[in-house]
Design a protein around this motif. Structure first.
Motif, PDB file in Angstrom:
ATOM      1  N   ALA A 193      -3.547   6.135   2.420  1.00 52.21           N
ATOM      2  CA  ALA A 193      -4.262   6.758   1.571  1.00 52.21           C
ATOM      3  C   ALA A 193      -4.156   8.337   1.741  1.00 52.21           C
ATOM      4  O   ALA A 193      -4.114   9.002   0.698  1.00 52.21           O
ATOM      5  CB  ALA A 193      -5.948   6.473   1.950  1.00 52.21           C
TER       6      ALA A 193
ATOM      7  N   ASP B 106      -3.409   2.354   5.282  1.00 58.50           N
ATOM      8  CA  ASP B 106      -3.387   2.082   3.919  1.00 58.50           C
ATOM      9  C   ASP B 106      -2.596   3.280   3.291  1.00 58.50           C
ATOM     10  O   ASP B 106      -2.558   3.080   2.129  1.00 58.50           O
ATOM     11  CB  ASP B 106      -4.751   1.696   3.524  1.00 58.50           C
ATOM     12  CG  ASP B 106      -5.549   2.984   3.438  1.00 58.50           C
ATOM     13  OD1 ASP B 106      -5.134   4.046   4.081  1.00 58.50           O
ATOM     14  OD2 ASP B 106      -6.756   2.907   3.022  1.00 58.50           O
TER      15      ASP B 106
ATOM     16  N   LYS C 109       0.885  -1.215  -0.034  1.00 61.38           N
ATOM     17  CA  LYS C 109      -0.092  -0.010   0.023  1.00 61.38           C
ATOM     18  C   LYS C 109       0.806   1.353   0.106  1.00 61.38           C
ATOM     19  O   LYS C 109       0.484   2.218  -0.711  1.00 61.38           O
ATOM     20  CB  LYS C 109      -1.000   0.128   1.065  1.00 61.38           C
ATOM     21  CG  LYS C 109      -1.790  -1.069   1.160  1.00 61.38           C
ATOM     22  CD  LYS C 109      -2.999  -0.890   2.029  1.00 61.38           C
ATOM     23  CE  LYS C 109      -4.142  -2.012   2.083  1.00 61.38           C
ATOM     24  NZ  LYS C 109      -3.659  -3.529   1.866  1.00 61.38           N
TER      25      LYS C 109
ATOM     26  N   LYS D 216       1.834   1.591  -3.649  1.00 60.86           N
ATOM     27  CA  LYS D 216       0.809   2.329  -4.427  1.00 60.86           C
ATOM     28  C   LYS D 216       0.415   3.576  -4.034  1.00 60.86           C
ATOM     29  O   LYS D 216       0.349   4.420  -5.247  1.00 60.86           O
ATOM     30  CB  LYS D 216      -0.347   1.216  -4.085  1.00 60.86           C
ATOM     31  CG  LYS D 216      -1.833   1.793  -4.950  1.00 60.86           C
ATOM     32  CD  LYS D 216      -3.002   0.873  -4.486  1.00 60.86           C
ATOM     33  CE  LYS D 216      -4.201   1.372  -5.292  1.00 60.86           C
ATOM     34  NZ  LYS D 216      -5.386   0.464  -4.894  1.00 60.86           N
ATOM     35  N   SER D 217       0.800   4.063  -3.050  1.00 59.87           N
ATOM     36  CA  SER D 217       0.358   5.300  -2.697  1.00 59.87           C
ATOM     37  C   SER D 217       1.414   6.294  -3.246  1.00 59.87           C
ATOM     38  O   SER D 217       1.131   7.629  -3.739  1.00 59.87           O
ATOM     39  CB  SER D 217       0.071   5.567  -1.259  1.00 59.87           C
ATOM     40  OG  SER D 217      -0.312   6.985  -0.684  1.00 59.87           O
TER      41      SER D 217
END
Length: 444
Positions: free
Chosen positions: A363, A361, A269, A272-273
């Protein structure tokens, strides 16, 4: 610990009864004696014993306000008095004290300790009059260096202390794995990290405070010197001076190097971020590929050349965390499940914030990094707070040794026994149950 008397109800003759009774008296009594000579029950309340040890120690004279911890002078002092340790590191001992409170007045018995088998990667040891003895060692090739590093660190904390002979005698087991299995009913164990639910785990400093050669990280004091040289500059042997790297001159990027395998759920994660972000220098390392290591491995001190440092947990804790917190940079981390000794000093918000916490996560990572880049004075304040809190206080070698001795004292305060180092064997001879650490080290 006592052998059970056999039942003679169904034996046919008195002669057989006599034979079995004699056998029990010979062998059963010896077994009981052997067990008893491994420990003695305490006759006073554990906390009274602990306090007695403390009051006898020879502290430095500390008139009110006359002593303060000064990193430049005290950071490498492994022999601070107990009172100096408490003054210098008031947040350092929270997890140990919590382990004591969780006992709720109950005590750890010798039977409790024995219920924890010494499995691969574990060490059983005794501290007797401030000296360290190894009772049992179950080596695991992957973590063998961790055992030596941990024992060296503990031994150093004992030897540096002038009143070590007044420390309480204890017997304990620790694991060199990333974490301890903590099923219900198992005895106490020392480990490098723990979770909220790990009630039988006692937190100890990790092996990296000595050295971590497997990932090419040298002795801790040397790593600290190299980090400080980047942030503060240094004077070389010929007298020339190299200036430090100003915070605002650091690379305005978030750096991370590591393996996905140890915690793919969290680390993927992060990737991905950070993907395709201009401020991201995030790369995966394959520790089984020498070429990948050669091209992507970043020396730990070179992390400090970046303004932002990503921190993620691995199988449990991540050993790199304490190195990152030595940098004058901003550590950014997801909420930490696995606790380490210094975590009580972490502050994520307010004027005293010394790191930045993002969602599990990641985000909100882009938003928070963008904010820090747009507000460099906020980022620098967090970095300076980190240096004052960790590099110059809670992550100093002096703090580590203070922690070890506090762990010894507090663990002893809930033991209902003191170990007996010299035990009488079946042959009647007096033998040591443990090998002196100095001898053990040369043999392993």
């Amino acid at each position: 610990m006592l052998a059970q008397r056999p039942s003679f109800r169904f034996l046919a003759t008195g002669a057989l009864v006599s034979i079995f009774t004699l056998t029990f008296l010979i062998f059963g009594t010896r077994s009981s004696r052997d067990a008893a000579t491994r420990y003695i029950l305490k006759t006073a309340r554990p906390e009274s014993i602990s306090q007695a040890h403390c009051t006898q120690e020879t502290y430095a004279t500390l008139p009110n306000g006359s002593w303060n911890f000064v990193a430049q002078r005290d950071a490498l002092n492994h022999g601070l008095s107990n009172e100096q340790c408490q003054l210098a590191f008031p947040k350092l001992f929270a997890e140990v004290d919590k382990s004591v409170s969780l006992k709720g007045g109950a005590r750890i018995t010798y039977k409790d300790l024995n219920s924890r088998e010494v499995e691969d990667g574990m060490v059983r040891a005794i501290i007797d009059q401030g000296q360290l003895y190894i009772v049992e060692f179950a080596p695991m090739p992957v973590t063998a260096s961790r055992a030596r590093a941990t024992l060296n660190s503990l031994h150093r904390a004992l030897m540096a202390y002038p009143d070590r002979h007044l420390l309480p005698n204890i017997e304990f087991i620790f694991t060199t794995e990333d974490f301890a299995n903590d099923p219900t009913g198992r005895g106490p164990i020392w480990a490098y990290s723990k979770r909220e639910e790990d009630t039988s785990v006692w937190l100890m400093p990790d092996f990296g405070y000595w050295a971590w050669p497997e990932v090419q990280i040298g002795p801790y004091h040397e790593v600290r010197r190299r980090i400080a040289a980047i942030d503060d500059g240094e004077t070389t042997a010929d007298g020339s001076t190299t200036p430090g790297l100003r915070f605002q001159d650091k690379k305005k990027q978030l750096v991370w190097r590591g393996s996905l395998a140890t915690n793919p759920g969290v680390r993927s994660k992060l990737l991905k971020s950070a993907q395709s972000r201009s401020w991201a220098s995030v790369r995966v390392i394959d520790w089984d590929d020498e070429n990948d290591i050669r091209f992507n491995l970043l020396p730990i001190e070179d992390h400090c050349r970046y303004m932002f440092l990503a921190h993620t947990e691995g199988r449990s804790f991540s050993g790199r965390g304490k190195y990152l917190l030595n940098c004058r940079s901003v550590m950014i981390s997801h909420p930490l499940i696995w606790r380490e000794a210094h975590h009580a000093a972490l502050i994520a918000s307010g004027p005293n914030a010394n790191y930045v916490e993002v969602e599990q996560d990641f985000a909100d990572l882009p938003r928070k990094v963008d904010f820090l880049i747009d507000n460099p004075q906020v980022a620098e304040r967090i970095a300076e707070n980190s240096v004052r809190t960790f590099r110059d206080r809670y992550l100093t070698p002096a703090a580590e040794s203070c922690y070890w001795r506090h762990l010894v004292r507090q663990y002893a305060s809930v033991l209902d026994f003191e170990p007996v180092l010299f035990a009488t064997g079946r042959d009647g001879k007096l033998t040591s149950r443990g090998t002196p650490f100095e001898t053990w080290l040369l043999m392993n």
